[in-house]
Design a protein around this motif. Sequence first.
Motif, PDB file in Angstrom:
ATOM      1  N   ASP A  57       0.821  -1.211   0.000  1.00  0.00           N
ATOM      2  CA  ASP A  57       0.000   0.000   0.000  1.00  0.00           C
ATOM      3  C   ASP A  57       0.856   1.262   0.000  1.00  0.00           C
ATOM      4  OD1 ASP A  57      -2.145  -1.659   0.038  1.00  0.00           O
ATOM      5  OD2 ASP A  57      -2.889  -1.081   2.012  1.00  0.00           O
ATOM      6  N   ALA A  58       1.950   1.236   0.757  1.00  0.00           N
ATOM      7  CA  ALA A  58       2.829   2.405   0.800  1.00  0.00           C
ATOM      8  C   ALA A  58       3.408   2.693  -0.576  1.00  0.00           C
ATOM      9  CB  ALA A  58       3.950   2.184   1.813  1.00  0.00           C
ATOM     10  N   MET A  59       3.804   1.646  -1.300  1.00  0.00           N
ATOM     11  CA  MET A  59       4.332   1.844  -2.653  1.00  0.00           C
ATOM     12  C   MET A  59       3.244   2.347  -3.598  1.00  0.00           C
ATOM     13  SD  MET A  59       7.573   1.339  -2.871  1.00  0.00           S
ATOM     14  CE  MET A  59       7.878   0.998  -4.610  1.00  0.00           C
ATOM     15  N   HIS A  62       2.655   6.066  -3.671  1.00  0.00           N
ATOM     16  CA  HIS A  62       3.623   6.882  -4.409  1.00  0.00           C
ATOM     17  C   HIS A  62       3.552   6.661  -5.920  1.00  0.00           C
ATOM     18  CE1 HIS A  62       5.859   8.392  -0.906  1.00  0.00           C
ATOM     19  NE2 HIS A  62       5.685   7.200  -0.379  1.00  0.00           N
ATOM     20  N   HIS A  63       3.120   5.471  -6.330  1.00  0.00           N
ATOM     21  CA  HIS A  63       3.147   5.111  -7.750  1.00  0.00           C
ATOM     22  C   HIS A  63       1.802   4.514  -8.159  1.00  0.00           C
ATOM     23  CE1 HIS A  63       7.446   5.649  -7.197  1.00  0.00           C
ATOM     24  NE2 HIS A  63       7.424   4.737  -6.247  1.00  0.00           N
ATOM     25  N   ASP A  64       1.303   4.906  -9.327  1.00  0.00           N
ATOM     26  CA  ASP A  64       0.001   4.387  -9.753  1.00  0.00           C
ATOM     27  C   ASP A  64       0.075   2.934 -10.209  1.00  0.00           C
ATOM     28  OD1 ASP A  64       1.380   4.806 -12.090  1.00  0.00           O
ATOM     29  OD2 ASP A  64      -0.237   5.838 -13.124  1.00  0.00           O
ATOM     30  N   LYS A  65       1.303   2.424 -10.382  1.00  0.00           N
ATOM     31  CA  LYS A  65       1.508   1.002 -10.673  1.00  0.00           C
ATOM     32  C   LYS A  65       2.724   0.529  -9.888  1.00  0.00           C
ATOM     33  CE  LYS A  65       1.650   1.905 -15.089  1.00  0.00           C
ATOM     34  NZ  LYS A  65       1.799   1.803 -16.563  1.00  0.00           N
ATOM     35  N   VAL A  66       2.637  -0.666  -9.307  1.00  0.00           N
ATOM     36  CA  VAL A  66       3.802  -1.232  -8.627  1.00  0.00           C
ATOM     37  C   VAL A  66       4.035  -2.649  -9.128  1.00  0.00           C
ATOM     38  CG1 VAL A  66       3.517   0.190  -6.563  1.00  0.00           C
ATOM     39  CG2 VAL A  66       2.506  -2.090  -6.625  1.00  0.00           C
ATOM     40  N   VAL A 125      10.723  -8.100  -3.819  1.00  0.00           N
ATOM     41  CA  VAL A 125      11.023  -6.685  -4.024  1.00  0.00           C
ATOM     42  C   VAL A 125       9.819  -6.036  -4.694  1.00  0.00           C
ATOM     43  CG1 VAL A 125      12.135  -7.100  -6.262  1.00  0.00           C
ATOM     44  CG2 VAL A 125      12.695  -5.035  -4.965  1.00  0.00           C
ATOM     45  N   ILE A 126       9.532  -4.796  -4.304  1.00  0.00           N
ATOM     46  CA  ILE A 126       8.390  -4.051  -4.847  1.00  0.00           C
ATOM     47  C   ILE A 126       8.916  -2.719  -5.364  1.00  0.00           C
ATOM     48  CG2 ILE A 126       6.064  -3.181  -4.381  1.00  0.00           C
ATOM     49  CD1 ILE A 126       6.071  -4.942  -1.837  1.00  0.00           C
ATOM     50  N   VAL A 127       8.703  -2.457  -6.659  1.00  0.00           N
ATOM     51  CA  VAL A 127       9.261  -1.250  -7.277  1.00  0.00           C
ATOM     52  C   VAL A 127       8.185  -0.502  -8.063  1.00  0.00           C
ATOM     53  CG1 VAL A 127      11.569  -2.261  -7.437  1.00  0.00           C
ATOM     54  CG2 VAL A 127       9.976  -2.510  -9.351  1.00  0.00           C
ATOM     55  N   ASP A 128       8.545   0.677  -8.531  1.00  0.00           N
ATOM     56  CA  ASP A 128       7.661   1.503  -9.356  1.00  0.00           C
ATOM     57  C   ASP A 128       7.341   0.766 -10.654  1.00  0.00           C
ATOM     58  OD1 ASP A 128       6.388   3.408 -10.875  1.00  0.00           O
ATOM     59  OD2 ASP A 128       8.013   4.879 -10.803  1.00  0.00           O
ATOM     60  N   GLY A 129       6.066   0.473 -10.873  1.00  0.00           N
ATOM     61  CA  GLY A 129       5.652  -0.258 -12.065  1.00  0.00           C
ATOM     62  C   GLY A 129       5.695   0.552 -13.337  1.00  0.00           C
TER      63      GLY A 129
END
Length: 262
Positions: A57-59, A62-66, A125-129
Amino acid sequence: MWVKITFGKTEGLMEILTNAPTVTIDGLELPIQNVGKDGKIYNCYVEPLEKIKREIDAMLSHHDKVFVLRFDIHVHTYSQTNAVISTFRKNYAARVKRYYKTKNVAYVWCREVEKKKKQHYHFAVIVDGNQTWVAGALLAMAAEVASVQDLSIGYCDSPSYLIRRADLAKGDYSTYNEAFHRLSYLAKERGKTIKAERAKSYHTSRIDPRLNENGKVFMAGDDYKKWVTDKAKNNKVRRIKSTANPLITAMTDDERQLPLFA
């Protein structure tokens, strides 16, 4: 440790276990991967499940896709500490940030020691999609960082998920649920409690979430796009056109130079 059994959950002073197929966090019912390949039902710790959702949720705030990616890390020498995974995740996160020129990189890992007296780690790992939506580069970087520490990467089947905030806003949680279900494996009890070990069994990043459109901590499904649009409309400066005074317009140049009050 004192425990009590209630509705399929084992509650302790420091931990809560569940063997239910779902868990409810922040009012959202989420699926748990609690059935092993042997068909047995295993317990999962609730605290890691809550923290996994928090990082996703935190990611998303910040980003509309993760983009979520799962892989394993194998060590060749047993250790009672987690120094090896701490070094790996620090170097790996720094590598990913440099490569994608991004600020936020979330992660979750768990430590397990089962039949063999040697720990292994499950890692996500979870990054900006918007920066990446394929696993190749992330796995290649993981292998590079691992090789420096004499570690090896274990590759998982269908390891990645692209969660879109727009889908959540429409009520479509299918990919979100699939990703959470996959990561919930890291919360299983089996392999976590080893006699004489004091090392942590799991750890997550702590990404600071943005506030949602209501000024509260972001939750999955919050519609930032609508909030940003509405805010822009409310803050738009409306310019009022001034109209020329007909009396002043009719004056000659000499008359305009005279004082208004005698």
